[in-house]
Motif scaffolding. Structure first.
Motif, PDB file in Angstrom:
ATOM      1  N   SER A 144     -40.697  54.525 113.820  1.00  0.00           N
ATOM      2  CA  SER A 144     -39.253  54.650 114.049  1.00  0.00           C
ATOM      3  C   SER A 144     -38.727  55.723 113.112  1.00  0.00           C
ATOM      4  CB  SER A 144     -38.550  53.324 113.820  1.00  0.00           C
ATOM      5  OG  SER A 144     -38.916  52.811 112.577  1.00  0.00           O
ATOM      6  N   TYR A 145     -37.519  56.197 113.424  1.00  0.00           N
ATOM      7  CA  TYR A 145     -36.975  57.296 112.613  1.00  0.00           C
ATOM      8  C   TYR A 145     -36.706  56.864 111.188  1.00  0.00           C
ATOM      9  CZ  TYR A 145     -36.508  59.803 116.908  1.00  0.00           C
ATOM     10  OH  TYR A 145     -36.782  60.424 118.071  1.00  0.00           O
ATOM     11  N   ARG A 146     -36.950  57.806 110.294  1.00  0.00           N
ATOM     12  CA  ARG A 146     -36.610  57.573 108.889  1.00  0.00           C
ATOM     13  C   ARG A 146     -35.085  57.569 108.778  1.00  0.00           C
ATOM     14  NH1 ARG A 146     -40.280  61.218 106.521  1.00  0.00           N
ATOM     15  NH2 ARG A 146     -41.826  59.590 106.751  1.00  0.00           N
ATOM     16  N   PRO A 200     -45.698  53.854 125.251  1.00  0.00           N
ATOM     17  CA  PRO A 200     -46.758  54.339 126.142  1.00  0.00           C
ATOM     18  C   PRO A 200     -48.129  53.740 125.827  1.00  0.00           C
ATOM     19  CG  PRO A 200     -45.399  56.159 125.404  1.00  0.00           C
ATOM     20  CD  PRO A 200     -44.921  54.959 124.663  1.00  0.00           C
ATOM     21  N   SER A 201     -48.472  53.579 124.541  1.00  0.00           N
ATOM     22  CA  SER A 201     -49.795  53.053 124.193  1.00  0.00           C
ATOM     23  C   SER A 201     -49.948  51.610 124.661  1.00  0.00           C
ATOM     24  CB  SER A 201     -50.022  53.067 122.678  1.00  0.00           C
ATOM     25  OG  SER A 201     -49.487  54.217 122.115  1.00  0.00           O
ATOM     26  N   GLY A 202     -48.946  50.786 124.348  1.00  0.00           N
ATOM     27  CA  GLY A 202     -49.014  49.378 124.713  1.00  0.00           C
ATOM     28  C   GLY A 202     -48.998  49.195 126.227  1.00  0.00           C
ATOM     29  N   GLY A 209     -35.401  68.978 119.656  1.00  0.00           N
ATOM     30  CA  GLY A 209     -35.210  70.074 120.606  1.00  0.00           C
ATOM     31  C   GLY A 209     -34.829  69.564 121.983  1.00  0.00           C
ATOM     32  N   GLN A 210     -35.530  68.535 122.447  1.00  0.00           N
ATOM     33  CA  GLN A 210     -35.219  67.969 123.774  1.00  0.00           C
ATOM     34  C   GLN A 210     -33.798  67.422 123.800  1.00  0.00           C
ATOM     35  OE1 GLN A 210     -37.897  64.793 124.573  1.00  0.00           O
ATOM     36  NE2 GLN A 210     -39.630  66.127 124.936  1.00  0.00           N
ATOM     37  N   ALA A 211     -33.442  66.717 122.719  1.00  0.00           N
ATOM     38  CA  ALA A 211     -32.100  66.124 122.663  1.00  0.00           C
ATOM     39  C   ALA A 211     -31.048  67.227 122.686  1.00  0.00           C
ATOM     40  CB  ALA A 211     -31.958  65.283 121.404  1.00  0.00           C
ATOM     41  N   VAL A 228     -45.601  42.086 124.114  1.00  0.00           N
ATOM     42  CA  VAL A 228     -44.351  41.693 123.456  1.00  0.00           C
ATOM     43  C   VAL A 228     -43.645  42.955 122.966  1.00  0.00           C
ATOM     44  CG1 VAL A 228     -43.324  40.244 121.671  1.00  0.00           C
ATOM     45  CG2 VAL A 228     -45.516  39.593 122.665  1.00  0.00           C
ATOM     46  N   GLU A 229     -42.399  43.121 123.382  1.00  0.00           N
ATOM     47  CA  GLU A 229     -41.654  44.346 123.028  1.00  0.00           C
ATOM     48  C   GLU A 229     -40.298  43.951 122.459  1.00  0.00           C
ATOM     49  OE1 GLU A 229     -41.716  47.759 122.747  1.00  0.00           O
ATOM     50  OE2 GLU A 229     -39.625  47.400 122.216  1.00  0.00           O
ATOM     51  N   ARG A 230     -39.952  44.499 121.298  1.00  0.00           N
ATOM     52  CA  ARG A 230     -38.742  43.984 120.648  1.00  0.00           C
ATOM     53  C   ARG A 230     -37.438  44.625 121.135  1.00  0.00           C
ATOM     54  NH1 ARG A 230     -38.838  45.924 114.413  1.00  0.00           N
ATOM     55  NH2 ARG A 230     -38.746  48.158 114.777  1.00  0.00           N
TER      56      ARG A 230
HETATM   57  C1  LIG Z   1     -36.853  61.649 121.656  1.00  0.00           C
HETATM   58  C2  LIG Z   1     -38.352  61.802 121.714  1.00  0.00           C
HETATM   59  C3  LIG Z   1     -38.914  62.700 122.581  1.00  0.00           C
HETATM   60  C4  LIG Z   1     -40.306  62.823 122.677  1.00  0.00           C
HETATM   61  N1  LIG Z   1     -40.838  63.724 123.558  1.00  0.00           N
HETATM   62  C5  LIG Z   1     -42.168  63.812 123.723  1.00  0.00           C
HETATM   63  C6  LIG Z   1     -42.726  64.699 124.679  1.00  0.00           C
HETATM   64  O1  LIG Z   1     -42.014  65.426 125.385  1.00  0.00           O
HETATM   65  N2  LIG Z   1     -44.065  64.723 124.827  1.00  0.00           N
HETATM   66  C7  LIG Z   1     -44.889  63.928 124.081  1.00  0.00           C
HETATM   67  O2  LIG Z   1     -46.095  63.972 124.302  1.00  0.00           O
HETATM   68  N3  LIG Z   1     -44.390  63.096 123.132  1.00  0.00           N
HETATM   69  C8  LIG Z   1     -43.042  63.021 122.933  1.00  0.00           C
HETATM   70  N4  LIG Z   1     -42.530  62.178 121.975  1.00  0.00           N
HETATM   71  C9  LIG Z   1     -43.448  61.360 121.172  1.00  0.00           C
HETATM   72  C10 LIG Z   1     -43.877  60.124 121.979  1.00  0.00           C
HETATM   73  O3  LIG Z   1     -42.768  59.536 122.571  1.00  0.00           O
HETATM   74  C11 LIG Z   1     -44.605  59.143 121.090  1.00  0.00           C
HETATM   75  O4  LIG Z   1     -45.736  59.763 120.569  1.00  0.00           O
HETATM   76  C12 LIG Z   1     -45.021  57.904 121.893  1.00  0.00           C
HETATM   77  O5  LIG Z   1     -43.898  57.236 122.395  1.00  0.00           O
HETATM   78  C13 LIG Z   1     -45.838  56.941 121.013  1.00  0.00           C
HETATM   79  O6  LIG Z   1     -46.110  55.817 121.771  1.00  0.00           O
HETATM   80  P1  LIG Z   1     -46.482  54.414 121.080  1.00  0.00           P
HETATM   81  O7  LIG Z   1     -46.642  53.468 122.208  1.00  0.00           O
HETATM   82  O8  LIG Z   1     -47.631  54.609 120.184  1.00  0.00           O
HETATM   83  O9  LIG Z   1     -45.263  54.017 120.169  1.00  0.00           O
HETATM   84  P2  LIG Z   1     -43.703  53.890 120.450  1.00  0.00           P
HETATM   85  O10 LIG Z   1     -43.301  54.758 121.576  1.00  0.00           O
HETATM   86  O11 LIG Z   1     -43.040  54.094 119.138  1.00  0.00           O
HETATM   87  O12 LIG Z   1     -43.518  52.383 120.930  1.00  0.00           O
HETATM   88  C14 LIG Z   1     -43.708  51.314 120.044  1.00  0.00           C
HETATM   89  C15 LIG Z   1     -42.943  50.109 120.563  1.00  0.00           C
HETATM   90  O13 LIG Z   1     -43.250  48.989 119.754  1.00  0.00           O
HETATM   91  C16 LIG Z   1     -42.098  48.190 119.600  1.00  0.00           C
HETATM   92  N5  LIG Z   1     -42.252  47.374 118.406  1.00  0.00           N
HETATM   93  C17 LIG Z   1     -42.321  47.776 117.121  1.00  0.00           C
HETATM   94  N6  LIG Z   1     -42.487  46.738 116.311  1.00  0.00           N
HETATM   95  C18 LIG Z   1     -42.538  45.634 117.084  1.00  0.00           C
HETATM   96  C19 LIG Z   1     -42.707  44.236 116.827  1.00  0.00           C
HETATM   97  N7  LIG Z   1     -42.881  43.786 115.581  1.00  0.00           N
HETATM   98  N8  LIG Z   1     -42.682  43.374 117.862  1.00  0.00           N
HETATM   99  C20 LIG Z   1     -42.533  43.813 119.133  1.00  0.00           C
HETATM  100  N9  LIG Z   1     -42.367  45.134 119.433  1.00  0.00           N
HETATM  101  C21 LIG Z   1     -42.373  46.030 118.426  1.00  0.00           C
HETATM  102  C22 LIG Z   1     -40.990  49.208 119.501  1.00  0.00           C
HETATM  103  O14 LIG Z   1     -39.729  48.639 119.844  1.00  0.00           O
HETATM  104  C23 LIG Z   1     -41.444  50.280 120.479  1.00  0.00           C
HETATM  105  O15 LIG Z   1     -40.882  50.080 121.769  1.00  0.00           O
HETATM  106  C24 LIG Z   1     -41.152  62.040 121.855  1.00  0.00           C
HETATM  107  C25 LIG Z   1     -40.570  61.131 120.947  1.00  0.00           C
HETATM  108  C26 LIG Z   1     -39.187  60.996 120.881  1.00  0.00           C
HETATM  109  C27 LIG Z   1     -38.584  60.035 119.928  1.00  0.00           C
END
Ligand SMILES: Cc1cc2nc3c(=O)[nH]c(=O)nc-3n(C[C@H](O)[C@H](O)[C@H](O)COP(=O)(O)OP(=O)(O)OC[C@H]3O[C@@H](n4cnc5c(N)ncnc54)[C@H](O)[C@@H]3O)c2cc1C
Length: 553
Positions: A339-341, A237-239, A383-385, A256-258
């Motif tokens: 990522s998950y521990r 979401p951030s990217g 919980g969602q899962a 770039v997304e891996r």
């Molecule tokens: C199952 C689940 C349910 C969730 N439900 C909710 C919810 O209901 N409400 C809520 O607000 N939040 C929820 N969250 C939390 C929310 O999804 C995260 O806070 C959010 O996705 C964070 O976004 P991000 O873009 O910072 O990082 P991420 O979503 O972790 O995305 C990072 C991306 O970077 C990529 N990446 C990493 N390293 C590299 C690299 N070296 N090169 C290229 N790509 C790379 C990864 O593949 C990944 O796609 C949930 C999380 C999970 C796991």
């Protein structure tokens, strides 16, 4: 869907041209009429069509052909297209054989040569056969097919990749699906080469990598330009938010997304607290919408592609990708999330993807229909899962270390869990061993209050335990906290002092790291909130500071 096929077969080129012409004139708008000049080449054609999953409506064959007669061809063709209608074209002398074939080779009809005028001698019969075929026809699946073992980690990894990239596919289990064995034979692949992926254009690939699949389905894995204003690492979401804002405000932007756009959020079965979606939306849906929005503004999305290194050269920030290529930019946003521990218990490693999953409740839910499954973790993602899996599994058990869920999970989820009949929460528990050879068979659970162990049979263990940042590839460039999360803005100032090598006459901007022009957003940032909305907010705010930075160089 592609037009269903009418295949005409005759060894006499003139007759073949004539029948093809008459068939095409009458049926060409609804059917694709193709021809073969022998029984053997017609069988080869059917094999190709089967691999592409094309529908065949009618086989119309001459009876008297060298090597393989029409009856023999129609008999063999049943193996590939049992539901296709079969008709023989015969000369008067062959009528006895043709009548016999109606019984032996299940030929639906025989037609006499010559068939002039076709309006009377050909079309009425063919119309009847095609009407009958249509009445029973179920369109074949029009996409990628993945053939493998249900419990193969490699098969799971391919299905997960396709699902997360929103590519429809059909999964065929080699152990229970006769069609799967058949397709394997036709593709000339043996079971040791599984999983086999069949693409809509007839290409088959045994055990392909994500990159090979991506290239085959047209995903972009290489940058079009050598230089961009803004390069974003990570498509969560951030990217994605930063990409939409950056490109819509005129920056040449590449992301770039891996794995697959959507990040962690993309694996969520239902996000219920994201503004503007009162009944929630799935992570896959959110990712699909965001990708479409970003592409509309001209963002280049490279996936699957990984950034493996960063170096600096004056005002340029240069990243190396996993394939060794480089991309240069002025501003870089790190949005690589967490990522998950990993759970380190005996027996687990070989069963990852074969019953043990990190996250991934959505893709594996159907495979666990009617089974007992266990989820480790007490946060919202677990919980969602659990709620999602309860729609399929016989029983879902949430294993939590502490006394319950109240401290770590939102109330709305706890209430839903309490109201779901086939769900249980086991407090004070953790998994200590995982059992199974080819696939998960059982787990051992330890109860820290009673100090007892119990071994329970299960087909699914889903792990949602804690978060680790993915920042190793940054080497010793940007500063991080003791857990690897990236420091930014005021967090970099120690007793009012700027970072060690900082040479600018200003403090780092909000979300700027210890290196000017490198920004951070979302879960990977030290002190982040770890929510979809906060990631989206940070990604879009970062772009405002990217503009300021770019204006200063
Ligand atoms: C199952 C689940 C349910 C969730 N439900 C909710 C919810 O209901 N409400 C809520 O607000 N939040 C929820 N969250 C939390 C929310 O999804 C995260 O806070 C959010 O996705 C964070 O976004 P991000 O873009 O910072 O990082 P991420 O979503 O972790 O995305 C990072 C991306 O970077 C990529 N990446 C990493 N390293 C590299 C690299 N070296 N090169 C290229 N790509 C790379 C990864 O593949 C990944 O796609 C949930 C999380 C999970 C796991």
């Amino acid at each position: 869907m592609a037009k269903p096929i009418i295949l005409t077969v005759d060894d006499d080129p003139e007759v073949l041209r004539a029948i093809e012409r008459d068939m095409r004139r009458q049926y060409g708008s609804e059917y694709r009429v193709i021809r073969a000049n022998s029984g053997a080449s017609a069988i080869d054609t059917l094999k190709q069509l089967k691999l592409r999953n094309d529908a065949v409506a009618l086989l119309l064959s001459d009876q008297r052909m060298p090597q393989m007669s029409g009856i023999d061809f129609l008999e063999q063709a049943q193996e590939y297209y049992p539901e296709a209608k079969r008709a023989l074209l015969t000369a008067y002398a062959d009528t006895d054989a043709a009548i016999g074939a109606i019984n032996t080779a299940r030929v639906d009809y025989y037609l006499m040569k010559p068939w002039d005028p076709p309006d009377q001698q050909l079309y009425p019969v063919i119309n009847d056969l095609l009407d009958d075929w249509r009445a029973h026809f179920r369109p074949p699946f029009d996409g990628i097919r993945v053939i493998g073992h249900r419990w193969s980690a490699q098969t799971y990894q391919i299905k997960d990749f396709l699902a997360r990239n929103q590519i429809p596919y059909q999964s065929l289990d080699i152990e229970i699906d006769p069609e799967a064995k058949h397709l394997l034979e036709m593709a000339d692949v043996d079971q040791s080469q599984l999983p086999l992926v069949l693409f809509g254009n007839g290409t088959s690939m045994p055990a392909p990598t994500n990159i090979q699949i991506a290239e085959q389905i047209g995903l972009q894995t290489r940058a079009e330009k050598p230089f961009y204003d803004l390069l974003i690492v990570g498509g969560g979401p951030s990217g994605l938010a930063a990409a939409v804002y950056g490109a819509s405000e005129g920056l040449r932007t590449v992301l770039v997304e891996r794995e697959a756009p959507g990040g962690q959020a993309g694996t969520s079965s239902r996000i219920e607290n994201y503004l503007g979606f009162p009944s929630g939306l799935s992570g896959g849906d959110l990712a699909r919408r965001a990708v479409a929005q970003a592409r509309r503004f001209g963002v280049e999305i490279l996936t699957p592609q990984e950034v493996s290194n960063l170096r600096l050269d004056g005002p340029y920030r240069i990243v190396t990708l996993a394939d060794g290529s480089e991309i240069s930019c002025h501003a870089l946003l790190v949005a690589t999330g967490v990522s998950y521990r990993k759970l380190n218990v005996p027996g687990i490693d070989k069963l990852i993807g074969a019953g043990v999953y990190y996250g991934a409740a959505v893709t594996e839910a159907i495979a666990n229909s009617g089974e007992d499954v266990y989820i480790v973790g007490g946060a919202n993602s677990a919980g969602q899962a659990a709620i999602y899996l309860a729609n399929y599994a016989r029983k879902v058990v949430l294993l939590v270390r502490g006394e319950g869920l109240a401290k770590s999970m939102s109330n709305y989820l706890i209430e839903r869990i309490e109201k779901t009949d086939n769900m249980e929460v086991w407090p004070y528990t953790n998994v200590t061993e995982v059992h199974g050879d080819q696939a998960l068979e059982a787990i051992t659970i330890h109860n820290s209050q009673t100090n007892e162990d119990q071994k329970v049979p299960t087909t699914g263990l889903f792990l949602f335990i804690g978060a680790q940042p993915r920042t190793d590839w940054l080497g010793d460039t940007v500063e991080r906290d003791q857990n690897g999360f990236i420091l930014s803005g005021n967090d970099l100032l120690q007793e009012g002092k700027r970072p060690k090598d900082w040479q600018l006459d200003r403090d780092p901007y909000l979300l700027e790291t210890s290196i000017p022009g490198i920004f951070v957003a979302g879960d990977v940032r030290s002190g982040s909130i770890k929510r979809v909305a906060s990631g989206v907010g940070e990604g879009s705010i970062a772009v405002q500071f990217v503009h300021r930075y770019l204006a200063s160089i």
